[in-house]
Enzyme design. Sequence first.
Site, PDB file in Angstrom:
ATOM      1  N   GLY A 198     -11.337  14.586 -17.374  1.00 44.72           N
ATOM      2  CA  GLY A 198     -12.781  14.397 -17.548  1.00 44.72           C
ATOM      3  C   GLY A 198     -13.452  16.039 -17.735  1.00 44.72           C
ATOM      4  O   GLY A 198     -13.310  17.000 -17.413  1.00 44.72           O
ATOM      5  N   CYS A 199     -14.295  15.970 -19.299  1.00 43.45           N
ATOM      6  CA  CYS A 199     -14.869  17.688 -19.006  1.00 43.45           C
ATOM      7  C   CYS A 199     -14.716  18.701 -17.406  1.00 43.45           C
ATOM      8  O   CYS A 199     -15.193  19.342 -16.942  1.00 43.45           O
ATOM      9  CB  CYS A 199     -15.788  17.770 -20.286  1.00 43.45           C
ATOM     10  SG  CYS A 199     -17.488  17.164 -20.496  1.00 43.45           S
ATOM     11  N   HIS A 200     -16.341  18.016 -16.618  1.00 43.86           N
ATOM     12  CA  HIS A 200     -16.973  18.227 -15.709  1.00 43.86           C
ATOM     13  C   HIS A 200     -15.792  18.155 -14.752  1.00 43.86           C
ATOM     14  O   HIS A 200     -15.681  19.138 -13.779  1.00 43.86           O
ATOM     15  CB  HIS A 200     -18.275  17.593 -15.338  1.00 43.86           C
ATOM     16  CG  HIS A 200     -18.448  18.015 -16.024  1.00 43.86           C
ATOM     17  ND1 HIS A 200     -20.001  18.469 -16.293  1.00 43.86           N
ATOM     18  CD2 HIS A 200     -19.515  16.449 -17.322  1.00 43.86           C
ATOM     19  CE1 HIS A 200     -21.371  18.526 -17.057  1.00 43.86           C
ATOM     20  NE2 HIS A 200     -20.820  17.572 -17.823  1.00 43.86           N
TER      21      HIS A 200
END
Length: 306
Positions: A115-117
């Site tokens: 995931g990005c975060h």
Amino acid sequence: MRPKIYIDGKEGTTGLQIYERLGARDDLELLLIDEEKRKDTEERRKFLNAADIVFLCLPDAAAREAVSLIENDHTRVIDASTAHRTADGWAYGFPELSDDHRAAIQTSTRVANPGCHATGFIASVYPLVAHGVLSATDALTCFSLTGYSGGGKKMIASYEAEDKTNDLYAPRVYGLNLQHKHLPEMQKVCGLATPPVFCPVVDDYYKGMATTVMLPDHNVHIVWQALSAHYAGQKMVKVAPLGEGAPMISANTFSGRDSLTLYVHGHRSQTIVTALFDNLGKGASGAAVQNMNLMLGLDETTGLTL
């Protein structure tokens, strides 16, 4: 023979970004489903089973369904959804974390894209736990500022509307129930006893991410040395010279790039580590293409912008 690549969910933001990175390459064969049949289960089944590598750019339930439609042993999958990031039998697609992570990606038939975060948090925390700077029982706090493109088509449309509401001009804190969907992978991949207190923030710019982990009672020099040693020689993840970027760093610094750089600031008793990257680059589509390159035995930076 060129590897056959199929993007299931090419119409979404992540799928379009992957297509953009692959479209100009002549070393791959892109399989393109008829637009009118892209939601037809049997037609998708044909494409999923014809491909050497499939990118899943779908909601979680649809990603699980897509995997169930694969009926052979040769199709390899890179899932950009949340569905398989902590699932058994899936390699976690962050090769810079360790030689074992890289080897697992290279050999696996199932790879879960981070995931990005989570990418920003894990890039900072995993090495510090691995090198003993942090303990698995440490209570960690993180905030992460992102551009609105990570919210998908509906959010993008709301931010780019001519009559957008006044609240969209200011940073907006979300995930207020402290149960953000990236927390399970943050905790599991870093080997933490408890998930961090995580505060995501979306702001009025298209793409770019600044994920900051706060480390009280930690010497800035020790943290920087551990991170620098861990990522030495990596192509896609770098550690900036100590203190670089001060007095201010911008969350959109790496917009349009597929790499990530860690910035370390603080003093003898307090430290912050900020990961700067593009939420659509190393935070999504760029990472997916990097993983594909590794799975195909290619240079991992092929077709990417550093």
